[in-house]
Enzyme design. Structure first.
Site, PDB file in Angstrom:
ATOM      1  N   THR A 180      -2.166 -10.268   0.588  1.00  0.00           N
ATOM      2  CA  THR A 180      -2.375  -8.746   0.567  1.00  0.00           C
ATOM      3  C   THR A 180      -3.951  -8.645   0.739  1.00  0.00           C
ATOM      4  O   THR A 180      -4.559  -9.440   0.152  1.00  0.00           O
ATOM      5  CB  THR A 180      -2.036  -7.893  -0.394  1.00  0.00           C
ATOM      6  OG1 THR A 180      -0.623  -7.915  -0.533  1.00  0.00           O
ATOM      7  CG2 THR A 180      -2.431  -6.540  -0.369  1.00  0.00           C
ATOM      8  N   ARG A 208      12.504  -3.609   1.144  1.00  0.00           N
ATOM      9  CA  ARG A 208      11.547  -3.523  -0.219  1.00  0.00           C
ATOM     10  C   ARG A 208      10.235  -2.946   0.012  1.00  0.00           C
ATOM     11  O   ARG A 208       9.495  -3.408   0.961  1.00  0.00           O
ATOM     12  CB  ARG A 208      11.611  -5.072  -0.629  1.00  0.00           C
ATOM     13  CG  ARG A 208      10.694  -5.414  -1.867  1.00  0.00           C
ATOM     14  CD  ARG A 208       9.205  -5.553  -1.550  1.00  0.00           C
ATOM     15  NE  ARG A 208       8.571  -5.911  -2.940  1.00  0.00           N
ATOM     16  CZ  ARG A 208       7.401  -6.268  -2.718  1.00  0.00           C
ATOM     17  NH1 ARG A 208       6.510  -5.974  -1.554  1.00  0.00           N
ATOM     18  NH2 ARG A 208       6.456  -6.548  -4.039  1.00  0.00           N
ATOM     19  N   GLY A 210       6.690  -2.418  -1.804  1.00  0.00           N
ATOM     20  CA  GLY A 210       6.089  -2.922  -2.821  1.00  0.00           C
ATOM     21  C   GLY A 210       4.826  -1.806  -3.384  1.00  0.00           C
ATOM     22  O   GLY A 210       5.212  -0.576  -3.074  1.00  0.00           O
ATOM     23  N   ASP A 211       3.813  -2.405  -4.108  1.00  0.00           N
ATOM     24  CA  ASP A 211       3.089  -1.526  -4.604  1.00  0.00           C
ATOM     25  C   ASP A 211       1.890  -0.919  -3.419  1.00  0.00           C
ATOM     26  O   ASP A 211       1.393   0.174  -3.563  1.00  0.00           O
ATOM     27  CB  ASP A 211       2.149  -2.042  -5.741  1.00  0.00           C
ATOM     28  CG  ASP A 211       1.428  -3.410  -5.250  1.00  0.00           C
ATOM     29  OD1 ASP A 211       1.947  -4.138  -4.436  1.00  0.00           O
ATOM     30  OD2 ASP A 211       0.379  -3.894  -5.623  1.00  0.00           O
ATOM     31  N   THR A 231      -3.442  -6.435  -6.190  1.00  0.00           N
ATOM     32  CA  THR A 231      -2.774  -7.402  -5.479  1.00  0.00           C
ATOM     33  C   THR A 231      -2.037  -8.137  -6.404  1.00  0.00           C
ATOM     34  O   THR A 231      -2.487  -8.223  -7.536  1.00  0.00           O
ATOM     35  CB  THR A 231      -3.848  -8.274  -4.482  1.00  0.00           C
ATOM     36  OG1 THR A 231      -3.231  -9.334  -4.151  1.00  0.00           O
ATOM     37  CG2 THR A 231      -4.888  -8.789  -5.377  1.00  0.00           C
ATOM     38  N   GLY A 232      -0.863  -8.899  -5.990  1.00  0.00           N
ATOM     39  CA  GLY A 232      -0.129  -9.689  -6.656  1.00  0.00           C
ATOM     40  C   GLY A 232       1.252  -9.296  -7.013  1.00  0.00           C
ATOM     41  O   GLY A 232       1.815  -8.583  -5.643  1.00  0.00           O
ATOM     42  N   GLY A 234       3.966  -6.726  -6.469  1.00  0.00           N
ATOM     43  CA  GLY A 234       3.959  -5.496  -6.389  1.00  0.00           C
ATOM     44  C   GLY A 234       4.724  -4.728  -7.602  1.00  0.00           C
ATOM     45  O   GLY A 234       4.245  -3.436  -7.792  1.00  0.00           O
TER      46      GLY A 234
HETATM   47  N1  ASP Z   1       1.222  -6.658  -4.053  1.00  0.00           N
HETATM   48  C1  ASP Z   1       1.909  -7.224  -2.659  1.00  0.00           C
HETATM   49  C2  ASP Z   1       3.173  -6.982  -2.628  1.00  0.00           C
HETATM   50  O1  ASP Z   1       3.842  -7.021  -3.699  1.00  0.00           O
HETATM   51  C3  ASP Z   1       1.609  -8.672  -2.614  1.00  0.00           C
HETATM   52  C4  ASP Z   1       0.224  -9.278  -2.709  1.00  0.00           C
HETATM   53  O2  ASP Z   1      -0.370  -8.685  -3.373  1.00  0.00           O
HETATM   54  O3  ASP Z   1       0.068 -10.352  -2.162  1.00  0.00           O
HETATM   55  O4  ASP Z   1       3.670  -6.417  -1.674  1.00  0.00           O
END
Ligand code: ASP
Length: 320
Positions: A180, A208, A210-211, A231-232, A234
């Site tokens: 991300t 799906r 995500g955040d 990021t992380g 989500g």
């Molecule tokens: N936050 C993103 C998600 O969950 C993934 C990422 O930050 O790499 O889709």
């Protein structure tokens, strides 16, 4: 109005950055921060700066956004992005994009040309056609290789971040064929903005969300508070409405540093899942920028007046 010293902070994703990809990641966030900063330097808006920076990273295959996006469990691309203007609180977001070159640009078009915040699927496709957006195949060789590797681990039940999807696939095998980027900025007029773009987590379930495209979770900006991009994993940012929480802290007077650190502490205290990697970047009204994470790495860079080149690093303050 009192003029501000502009600043931009970008991230290229939290997680564990493999050694061989680190140089390319650092070069990428440096270039994104610098191009975004050049916009701010010429009296450009924070909104234009974050879009510019995120587009730069969407065009590089080292990041999991735009070109080089991660693939779903069915080996498809489903990109998503969002953008928010702290001056007007307008926002745009989009998901489930298979071949749009710059998802963050579509998010901005949604914000500026529709009465809605979040448009996905068929509607997003209609807008893409209307505005003649550029397309490309975002699946790169290296993402396909990493998909194959993760799929092997997944089949053995060794993918700690998707335990329930693993169980579902095992029980209903016929159902399936079986990293991300973000930016926050403050401009000379004191306006803040944030933008985030992703391919989502590798092997995610089709559909799906995500955040990243969810305003308040992966992205938030408010001139009365500051701006934040996450990021992380989500689902964690969704459950804690993390980016808005960071902005609420800054609205109450916390610095960007205190706000992101507190939010990661909350993740550590409240989320007891086996996998809880998160990273946050934020800018406050004064122009202080900060990065906090509980993951081993977060690729990031920032630039402000007086710097010849952006500062870039793979780690900031890791909050245990
Ligand atoms: N936050 C993103 C998600 O969950 C993934 C990422 O930050 O790499 O889709």
């Amino acid at each position: 109005m009192q003029k501000r010293a502009p600043v931009i902070l970008v991230h290229g994703g939290a997680g564990e950055w493999p050694l061989e990809r680190r140089d390319a990641g650092l070069a990428g966030v440096r270039e994104a921060a610098e191009k975004g900063f050049r916009v701010l330097e010429k009296n450009g808006a924070a909104l234009d700066a974050v879009e510019t920076a995120v587009k730069v990273m969407e065009d590089m295959d080292v990041f999991n956004a735009g070109l080089g996006s991660s693939l779903t469990i069915e080996k498809k691309i489903e990109m998503e992005a969002s953008i928010m203007d702290g001056k007007t609180l307008r926002a745009g977001a989009t998901s489930l994009l298979s071949d749009i070159k710059n998802p963050v640009h579509l998010a901005r078009l949604i914000m500026e040309n529709t009465d809605h915040v979040y448009i996905v699927g068929e509607g997003a496709e209609k807008l893409a056609q209307l505005f003649k957006l550029e397309r490309r195949n975002a699946a790169t060789q290296s993402r396909l290789e990493s998909w194959n590797k993760l799929k092997e681990q997944f089949k053995k039940g060794k993918l700690e971040y998707l335990p329930k999807i693993y169980k579902l696939v095992k029980e209903h095998p016929s159902l399936f064929q079986l990293d991300t980027v973000g930016a926050v900025a403050l401009d000379k007029d004191g306006n803040v903005a944030a933008a985030t773009s992703t391919g989502g987590v590798t092997l995610k379930f089709p559909g799906r969300i995500g955040d990243t495209p969810l305003i308040g979770c992966g992205t938030y900006a408010d001139n009365e508070a500051g701006a934040c991009s996450a990021t992380g994993m989500g689902e964690i940012a969704v459950r804690l409405v993390l980016s808005k929480s960071v902005c609420d802290q800054m609205r109450e007077g916390s610095s960007a540093q205190k706000a992101v650190e507190k939010a990661i502490r909350t993740v550590n205290r409240r989320i007891r899942d086996t996998f809880n990697h998160m990273g946050l970047i934020a800018v406050d009204k004064k122009g202080d920028v900060e990065v906090a994470h509980n993951s081993p790495n977060i690729c990031h860079a920032y630039m402000r007046p007086g710097m010849d080149v952006p500062f870039a690093a793979m780690q900031a303050k890791i909050i245990k």
